[in-house]
Design a protein around this motif. Structure first.
Motif, PDB file in Angstrom:
ATOM      1  N   THR A 156      62.902  19.086 -18.069  1.00 15.14           N
ATOM      2  CA  THR A 156      63.091  17.646 -17.778  1.00 15.14           C
ATOM      3  C   THR A 156      64.483  17.439 -17.203  1.00 15.14           C
ATOM      4  O   THR A 156      65.425  18.163 -17.541  1.00 15.14           O
TER       5      THR A 156
ATOM      6  N   MET B 160      58.021  15.977 -30.146  1.00 19.55           N
ATOM      7  CA  MET B 160      58.508  15.696 -31.500  1.00 19.55           C
ATOM      8  C   MET B 160      57.876  16.681 -32.471  1.00 19.55           C
ATOM      9  O   MET B 160      56.857  17.307 -32.150  1.00 19.55           O
TER      10      MET B 160
ATOM     11  N   VAL C 103      60.225  14.371 -16.008  1.00 14.14           N
ATOM     12  CA  VAL C 103      59.704  15.709 -15.702  1.00 14.14           C
ATOM     13  C   VAL C 103      60.432  16.287 -14.499  1.00 14.14           C
ATOM     14  O   VAL C 103      60.603  15.615 -13.477  1.00 14.14           O
TER      15      VAL C 103
ATOM     16  N   MET D 146      47.697  19.198 -16.028  1.00 14.55           N
ATOM     17  CA  MET D 146      48.110  18.766 -14.675  1.00 14.55           C
ATOM     18  C   MET D 146      47.335  19.549 -13.621  1.00 14.55           C
ATOM     19  O   MET D 146      46.792  18.956 -12.677  1.00 14.55           O
TER      20      MET D 146
HETATM   21  C1  2U9 Z   1      55.815  19.355 -19.096  1.00 17.58           C
HETATM   22  C2  2U9 Z   1      56.999  18.815 -18.726  1.00 17.58           C
HETATM   23  C3  2U9 Z   1      57.927  18.487 -19.694  1.00 17.58           C
HETATM   24  C4  2U9 Z   1      58.284  18.362 -23.311  1.00 17.58           C
HETATM   25  C5  2U9 Z   1      59.489  17.998 -24.048  1.00 17.58           C
HETATM   26  C6  2U9 Z   1      60.951  17.900 -25.686  1.00 17.58           C
HETATM   27  C7  2U9 Z   1      61.592  17.189 -24.770  1.00 17.58           C
HETATM   28  C8  2U9 Z   1      61.469  18.158 -27.055  1.00 17.58           C
HETATM   29  C9  2U9 Z   1      61.295  19.268 -29.111  1.00 17.58           C
HETATM   30  C10 2U9 Z   1      60.634  18.337 -30.136  1.00 17.58           C
HETATM   31  C11 2U9 Z   1      60.719  18.891 -31.489  1.00 17.58           C
HETATM   32  C12 2U9 Z   1      60.874  20.625 -29.556  1.00 17.58           C
HETATM   33  O1  2U9 Z   1      59.726  21.145 -31.835  1.00 17.58           O
HETATM   34  S1  2U9 Z   1      60.855  20.559 -31.292  1.00 17.58           S
HETATM   35  O2  2U9 Z   1      62.098  20.957 -31.754  1.00 17.58           O
HETATM   36  N1  2U9 Z   1      60.792  18.985 -27.770  1.00 17.58           N
HETATM   37  O3  2U9 Z   1      62.467  17.646 -27.449  1.00 17.58           O
HETATM   38  N2  2U9 Z   1      59.785  18.385 -25.293  1.00 17.58           N
HETATM   39  S2  2U9 Z   1      60.668  17.084 -23.358  1.00 17.58           S
HETATM   40  O4  2U9 Z   1      58.612  18.370 -21.958  1.00 17.58           O
HETATM   41  C13 2U9 Z   1      57.677  18.711 -20.989  1.00 17.58           C
HETATM   42  C14 2U9 Z   1      56.489  19.262 -21.375  1.00 17.58           C
HETATM   43  C15 2U9 Z   1      55.541  19.592 -20.401  1.00 17.58           C
HETATM   44  C16 2U9 Z   1      54.779  19.723 -18.068  1.00 17.58           C
END
Ligand code: 2U9
Length: 344
Positions: free
Chosen positions: A255, A312, A290, A179
């Motif tokens: 988020t 994921m 976001v 970004m």
């Molecule tokens: C920016 C803004 C928002 C990334 C996100 C998840 C939800 C999520 C899990 C998946 C499997 C972690 O390894 S895990 O257990 N992650 O559920 N990740 S939203 O959100 C962002 C990323 C970058 C700038």
């Protein structure tokens, strides 16, 4: 003395002719022509000869010495040739022989899942972005609305190298870096695959090093509907079947609102089975709109632009896809286990 020289010559020539290998020949050279060799020994008797006889015997002795030298030289060539031929025959490659089947490796099941996820999103117009595994506290936490003492940090117990440097706990810092690099330009449509690290005790569903594929879409008027549409489309392609999806409320600091997305169980289709713990549903990812603070922090005007992000675990998807019950199989390099994926 002449007779002795002649019989020595005969004996030596026979021995040289019958020498079986270069070592034996070397010994014969020492035995006959060496400082303590038989020829030398005989020639020590020269002092007892008459002055007339000495040159004659001397001449004969030299003749015999050069003769034996030549014999030894020729025999050496002959033995060297024979040794080479034997070695070449031994090394001769019978190209008609069936080659030992090359033990081909295979794509690691997690790599295969990550590649499949990438292909699906690239097919939906996403770019793949990557970034450093050794990250700053700012990009891994602060830029993602996880200020220093934020409790959610404990959810992601980290390997700190210095108070400001750690092994990244998610690939989200890559989205922030992207970004910033795009300086507020839209659209942003990226996925960020890679290794992540969490100070966790390894067990059947946790590994201190595992993988993530996160994604980010920023543009004007991006809404939750896009999020659900794109991620539901992804899930069907990933598991290669029509399936139901549902979004459940959740919480992530970066988020707002946040959701987790479930798919109808790929094994029982939703009837309920061991894989879905009889719920009929399997959680495959987390996502959300976001957080405006994250947008602003990375140079995007949250009044004009909105975005959604998701994350994921390819390890977890591989467990589901291949029906494996222990994530550690992916990390113990047991060839017998990995060979199952030869056909991938
Ligand atoms: C920016 C803004 C928002 C990334 C996100 C998840 C939800 C999520 C899990 C998946 C499997 C972690 O390894 S895990 O257990 N992650 O559920 N990740 S939203 O959100 C962002 C990323 C970058 C700038």
């Amino acid at each position: 003395m002449r007779e002795r020289l002649k019989s020595l010559e005969k004996k030596a020539e026979t021995a040289i002719r019958e020498a079986a290998d270069l070592d034996q020949l070397k010994d014969l050279r020492v035995k006959y022509l060496g400082k303590k060799g038989e020829l030398t020994t005989i020639l020590r008797g020269m002092k007892d000869l008459s002055p007339e006889e000495r040159p004659v015997v001397g001449g004969l002795a030299n003749e015999i010495r050069t003769g034996l030298e030549r014999w030894i030289g020729n025999k050496e060539e002959e033995l060297k040739k024979a040794a080479l031929t034997t070695r070449l025959e031994a090394e001769a490659l019978d190209v008609t022989l069936p080659a030992a089947p090359p033990s081909l490796g295979a794509v690691h099941p997690i790599s295969a899942v990550i590649e499949q996820i990438e292909d699906i999103f690239i097919g939906m117009g996403f770019e793949v972005a990557e970034g450093p595994e050794v990250e700053s506290d700012y990009y891994n936490f602060e830029a993602l609305n996880l200020p220093k003492e934020h409790p959610a940090r404990d959810m992601q117990d980290s390997f700190y190298i210095t108070p400001e440097i750690l092994l990244r706990t998610h690939t989200s810092p890559v989205q922030v870096r992207t970004m910033e690099a795009k300086e507020g330009q839209v659209p942003v449509k990226i996925i960020c695959p890679g290794k992540v690290y969490r100070r966790d005790d390894d067990d059947a569903t946790h590994s201190h090093q595992f993988h993530q594929v996160e994604g980010l879409v920023i543009d004007r008027g991006i809404a939750m509907s896009e999020l659900h549409g794109i991620l539901a489309g992804f899930a069907e392609k990933m598991f290669g079947m029509k399936l139901e999806t549902r979004l459940r409320p959740s919480y992530f600091p970066f988020t707002e609102p946040s959701v987790e997305m479930d798919i109808s169980c790929i094994q029982c289709g939703g009837e309920g089975c061991r894989m879905c713990k009889n719920t009929g549903w399997i959680e495959i990812l987390g996502a959300g709109m976001v957080h405006p603070r994250v947008l602003e922090g990375a140079g995007y005007d949250s009044e004009r632009y909105t975005g959604f992000a998701f994350g994921m675990g390819p390890d977890r998807i591989a467990l589901l896809k291949y029906g494996i019950d222990d994530i550690r199989h992916f990390y113990t390099n047991d060839v017998k286990f990995l060979r199952q994926f030869q056909s991938l």
